[in-house]
Design a protein around this motif. Structure first.
Motif, PDB file in Angstrom:
ATOM      1  N   GLU A 170      11.333  -5.638  -1.091  1.00 41.47           N
ATOM      2  CA  GLU A 170      10.091  -5.619  -0.314  1.00 41.47           C
ATOM      3  C   GLU A 170       8.844  -5.544  -1.183  1.00 41.47           C
ATOM      4  OE1 GLU A 170       9.835  -3.335   3.408  1.00 41.47           O
ATOM      5  OE2 GLU A 170      11.860  -2.697   2.877  1.00 41.47           O
ATOM      6  N   CYS A 171       8.869  -4.690  -2.184  1.00 39.35           N
ATOM      7  CA  CYS A 171       7.677  -4.486  -3.020  1.00 39.35           C
ATOM      8  C   CYS A 171       8.023  -4.538  -4.493  1.00 39.35           C
ATOM      9  CB  CYS A 171       7.052  -3.124  -2.730  1.00 39.35           C
ATOM     10  SG  CYS A 171       6.424  -2.932  -1.074  1.00 39.35           S
ATOM     11  N   ARG A 172       7.219  -5.241  -5.233  1.00 40.86           N
ATOM     12  CA  ARG A 172       7.320  -5.206  -6.689  1.00 40.86           C
ATOM     13  C   ARG A 172       6.431  -4.093  -7.222  1.00 40.86           C
ATOM     14  NH1 ARG A 172      10.583  -6.403 -10.587  1.00 40.86           N
ATOM     15  NH2 ARG A 172      11.007  -8.415  -9.664  1.00 40.86           N
ATOM     16  N   VAL A 173       5.234  -3.949  -6.641  1.00 37.92           N
ATOM     17  CA  VAL A 173       4.242  -2.959  -7.077  1.00 37.92           C
ATOM     18  C   VAL A 173       3.737  -2.208  -5.845  1.00 37.92           C
ATOM     19  CG1 VAL A 173       1.978  -2.673  -8.166  1.00 37.92           C
ATOM     20  CG2 VAL A 173       3.518  -4.459  -8.973  1.00 37.92           C
ATOM     21  N   PHE A 174       3.554  -0.879  -5.981  1.00 39.11           N
ATOM     22  CA  PHE A 174       2.992  -0.105  -4.879  1.00 39.11           C
ATOM     23  C   PHE A 174       2.096   0.995  -5.420  1.00 39.11           C
ATOM     24  CE2 PHE A 174       7.109   1.731  -5.846  1.00 39.11           C
ATOM     25  CZ  PHE A 174       6.877   3.098  -5.873  1.00 39.11           C
ATOM     26  N   LEU A 175       1.189   1.455  -4.569  1.00 41.22           N
ATOM     27  CA  LEU A 175       0.286   2.533  -4.938  1.00 41.22           C
ATOM     28  C   LEU A 175       1.023   3.862  -4.949  1.00 41.22           C
ATOM     29  CD1 LEU A 175      -2.922   1.692  -2.888  1.00 41.22           C
ATOM     30  CD2 LEU A 175      -2.509   1.304  -5.314  1.00 41.22           C
ATOM     31  N   LEU A 230       0.820  -1.204   0.000  1.00 42.80           N
ATOM     32  CA  LEU A 230       0.000   0.000   0.000  1.00 42.80           C
ATOM     33  C   LEU A 230       0.857   1.259   0.000  1.00 42.80           C
ATOM     34  CD1 LEU A 230      -2.867  -0.943   2.468  1.00 42.80           C
ATOM     35  CD2 LEU A 230      -2.937  -0.818  -0.024  1.00 42.80           C
ATOM     36  N   SER A 231       2.041   1.191   0.594  1.00 42.65           N
ATOM     37  CA  SER A 231       2.958   2.326   0.609  1.00 42.65           C
ATOM     38  C   SER A 231       4.212   1.987  -0.167  1.00 42.65           C
ATOM     39  CB  SER A 231       3.320   2.702   2.042  1.00 42.65           C
ATOM     40  OG  SER A 231       2.194   3.200   2.721  1.00 42.65           O
ATOM     41  N   GLN A 232       4.946   3.017  -0.512  1.00 44.27           N
ATOM     42  CA  GLN A 232       6.119   2.833  -1.358  1.00 44.27           C
ATOM     43  C   GLN A 232       7.275   2.170  -0.632  1.00 44.27           C
ATOM     44  OE1 GLN A 232       6.896   6.849  -2.463  1.00 44.27           O
ATOM     45  NE2 GLN A 232       7.653   7.434  -0.459  1.00 44.27           N
ATOM     46  N   ARG A 273      13.735   7.139  -8.457  1.00 39.01           N
ATOM     47  CA  ARG A 273      15.061   6.605  -8.127  1.00 39.01           C
ATOM     48  C   ARG A 273      15.153   6.493  -6.614  1.00 39.01           C
ATOM     49  NH1 ARG A 273      19.330   3.948 -10.514  1.00 39.01           N
ATOM     50  NH2 ARG A 273      21.209   4.435  -9.372  1.00 39.01           N
ATOM     51  N   TRP A 274      15.309   5.262  -6.123  1.00 37.26           N
ATOM     52  CA  TRP A 274      15.404   5.024  -4.688  1.00 37.26           C
ATOM     53  C   TRP A 274      16.792   5.419  -4.196  1.00 37.26           C
ATOM     54  CZ3 TRP A 274      11.085   4.191  -2.207  1.00 37.26           C
ATOM     55  CH2 TRP A 274      10.019   3.616  -2.883  1.00 37.26           C
ATOM     56  N   ILE A 275      16.838   6.208  -3.116  1.00 41.00           N
ATOM     57  CA  ILE A 275      18.096   6.606  -2.499  1.00 41.00           C
ATOM     58  C   ILE A 275      18.412   5.663  -1.342  1.00 41.00           C
ATOM     59  CG2 ILE A 275      19.295   8.470  -1.278  1.00 41.00           C
ATOM     60  CD1 ILE A 275      17.414  10.409  -2.784  1.00 41.00           C
ATOM     61  N   GLY A 276      17.407   5.174  -0.715  1.00 46.36           N
ATOM     62  CA  GLY A 276      17.523   4.228   0.396  1.00 46.36           C
ATOM     63  C   GLY A 276      16.228   3.452   0.488  1.00 46.36           C
ATOM     64  N   ARG A 277      15.978   2.858   1.643  1.00 42.61           N
ATOM     65  CA  ARG A 277      14.758   2.066   1.813  1.00 42.61           C
ATOM     66  C   ARG A 277      13.500   2.925   1.786  1.00 42.61           C
ATOM     67  NH1 ARG A 277      11.918   0.128   6.438  1.00 42.61           N
ATOM     68  NH2 ARG A 277      10.739  -1.729   5.871  1.00 42.61           N
ATOM     69  N   ARG A 278      13.587   4.190   2.251  1.00 37.62           N
ATOM     70  CA  ARG A 278      12.415   5.063   2.300  1.00 37.62           C
ATOM     71  C   ARG A 278      12.580   6.355   1.521  1.00 37.62           C
ATOM     72  NH1 ARG A 278       8.815   3.674   6.760  1.00 37.62           N
ATOM     73  NH2 ARG A 278       9.710   1.940   7.870  1.00 37.62           N
ATOM     74  N   GLN A 279      13.787   6.746   1.191  1.00 33.96           N
ATOM     75  CA  GLN A 279      14.013   8.001   0.477  1.00 33.96           C
ATOM     76  C   GLN A 279      14.082   7.775  -1.021  1.00 33.96           C
ATOM     77  OE1 GLN A 279      17.466   9.997   1.920  1.00 33.96           O
ATOM     78  NE2 GLN A 279      16.741  10.090   4.021  1.00 33.96           N
ATOM     79  N   SER A 280      13.577   8.790  -1.777  1.00 36.87           N
ATOM     80  CA  SER A 280      13.617   8.668  -3.229  1.00 36.87           C
ATOM     81  C   SER A 280      13.474  10.023  -3.893  1.00 36.87           C
ATOM     82  CB  SER A 280      12.508   7.731  -3.719  1.00 36.87           C
ATOM     83  OG  SER A 280      11.243   8.269  -3.403  1.00 36.87           O
ATOM     84  N   LEU A 281      13.851  10.052  -5.154  1.00 38.76           N
ATOM     85  CA  LEU A 281      13.611  11.196  -6.036  1.00 38.76           C
ATOM     86  C   LEU A 281      12.667  10.726  -7.133  1.00 38.76           C
ATOM     87  CD1 LEU A 281      17.221  12.583  -6.475  1.00 38.76           C
ATOM     88  CD2 LEU A 281      15.364  13.646  -5.199  1.00 38.76           C
ATOM     89  N   GLU A 282      11.713  11.581  -7.489  1.00 36.07           N
ATOM     90  CA  GLU A 282      10.718  11.212  -8.499  1.00 36.07           C
ATOM     91  C   GLU A 282      10.573  12.340  -9.512  1.00 36.07           C
ATOM     92  OE1 GLU A 282       5.932  10.368  -8.525  1.00 36.07           O
ATOM     93  OE2 GLU A 282       7.063   9.958  -6.713  1.00 36.07           O
ATOM     94  N   VAL A 283      10.451  11.989 -10.779  1.00 35.26           N
ATOM     95  CA  VAL A 283      10.127  12.942 -11.833  1.00 35.26           C
ATOM     96  C   VAL A 283       8.959  12.380 -12.623  1.00 35.26           C
ATOM     97  CG1 VAL A 283      12.426  13.967 -12.037  1.00 35.26           C
ATOM     98  CG2 VAL A 283      11.839  11.989 -13.425  1.00 35.26           C
ATOM     99  N   THR A 289      10.811  10.603   3.436  1.00 44.15           N
ATOM    100  CA  THR A 289      10.226   9.415   4.059  1.00 44.15           C
ATOM    101  C   THR A 289       9.205   8.841   3.085  1.00 44.15           C
ATOM    102  OG1 THR A 289       8.323  10.493   5.086  1.00 44.15           O
ATOM    103  CG2 THR A 289      10.382  10.547   6.325  1.00 44.15           C
ATOM    104  N   ASP A 290       8.586   7.734   3.459  1.00 44.61           N
ATOM    105  CA  ASP A 290       7.605   7.129   2.557  1.00 44.61           C
ATOM    106  C   ASP A 290       6.246   7.818   2.612  1.00 44.61           C
ATOM    107  OD1 ASP A 290       7.095   6.240   5.108  1.00 44.61           O
ATOM    108  OD2 ASP A 290       6.539   4.229   4.504  1.00 44.61           O
ATOM    109  N   TRP A 291       6.016   8.734   3.533  1.00 44.84           N
ATOM    110  CA  TRP A 291       4.709   9.380   3.657  1.00 44.84           C
ATOM    111  C   TRP A 291       4.753  10.889   3.408  1.00 44.84           C
ATOM    112  CZ3 TRP A 291       4.485  13.074   7.429  1.00 44.84           C
ATOM    113  CH2 TRP A 291       5.470  13.022   8.406  1.00 44.84           C
ATOM    114  N   LEU A 292       5.926  11.459   3.104  1.00 50.36           N
ATOM    115  CA  LEU A 292       6.053  12.901   2.902  1.00 50.36           C
ATOM    116  C   LEU A 292       6.932  13.185   1.709  1.00 50.36           C
ATOM    117  CD1 LEU A 292       5.639  15.817   4.040  1.00 50.36           C
ATOM    118  CD2 LEU A 292       7.791  15.476   5.263  1.00 50.36           C
TER     119      LEU A 292
END
Length: 163
Positions: A38-43, A31-33, A109-119, A144-147
């Motif tokens: 851990e996840c193949r697909v996420f919302l 349900l979360s990124q 692009r995942w930076i770590g388990r919870r951090q990422s950059l998105e375009v 984080t995965d929620w902000l």
């Protein structure tokens, strides 16, 4: 406006607010990124209020929401599709609010388990006051995965009516 409210209310149970993000099984859906394994697909849910840097024919605040799905193709790379809804004041100083909607493609692009950059890049396909084909962008950092902290550049043209 009613469409945006109804869509938001319908999406709340699906988004899993307040639930911990746990994959059903390694590489399953979440349900979360989360990145692989851990996840193949996420919302994908991007919801926020955005302001403009310059006031050019637009009042500064617009509410935008993206709903979609992301697929982790590799441990550090995810790709996805979403549908965007934006509501804000009428362009060119009109009274009331306008709704714009359209698809977008995302890369994360995942930076770590919870951090990422998105375009992301999208386009307006449904709007009362904007010409179809306008380009919408997103550049977002997720600490984080929620902000997330985002910039949403827009290149859209309003309809002009000669009367």
């Amino acid at each position: 406006m009613r469409l945006l409210i109804a869509t938001t209310l319908l999406a709340i149970p699906v988004l899993g607010f307040g639930e911990p993000a746990v994959a059903r099984d390694a590489g399953g859906s979440c349900l979360s990124q989360r990145p692989l394994p851990e996840c193949r697909v996420f919302l994908l849910t991007n919801i926020g209020a955005y302001g403009t840097l310059r006031r050019v024919h637009v009042t500064p605040i617009r509410v935008v929401a993206d709903w979609g799905v992301m697929v982790n193709a590799r441990p550090r790379d995810a790709f996805g599709l979403s549908w965007m809804l934006a509501v804000g004041p009428m362009v060119n100083g009109g009274n009331g609010h306008e709704l714009a909607s359209g698809p977008a493609v995302h890369y994360r692009r995942w930076i770590g388990r919870r951090q990422s950059l998105e375009v992301a890049l999208g386009t307006v396909v449904l709007s009362e006051r904007l010409d179809p084909g306008g380009v919408l962008g997103l550049v977002k950092y997720h600490p984080t995965d929620w902000l997330g902290i985002a910039v949403r550049p827009e290149m859209v043209r309003p309809h002009y009516y000669v009367g």
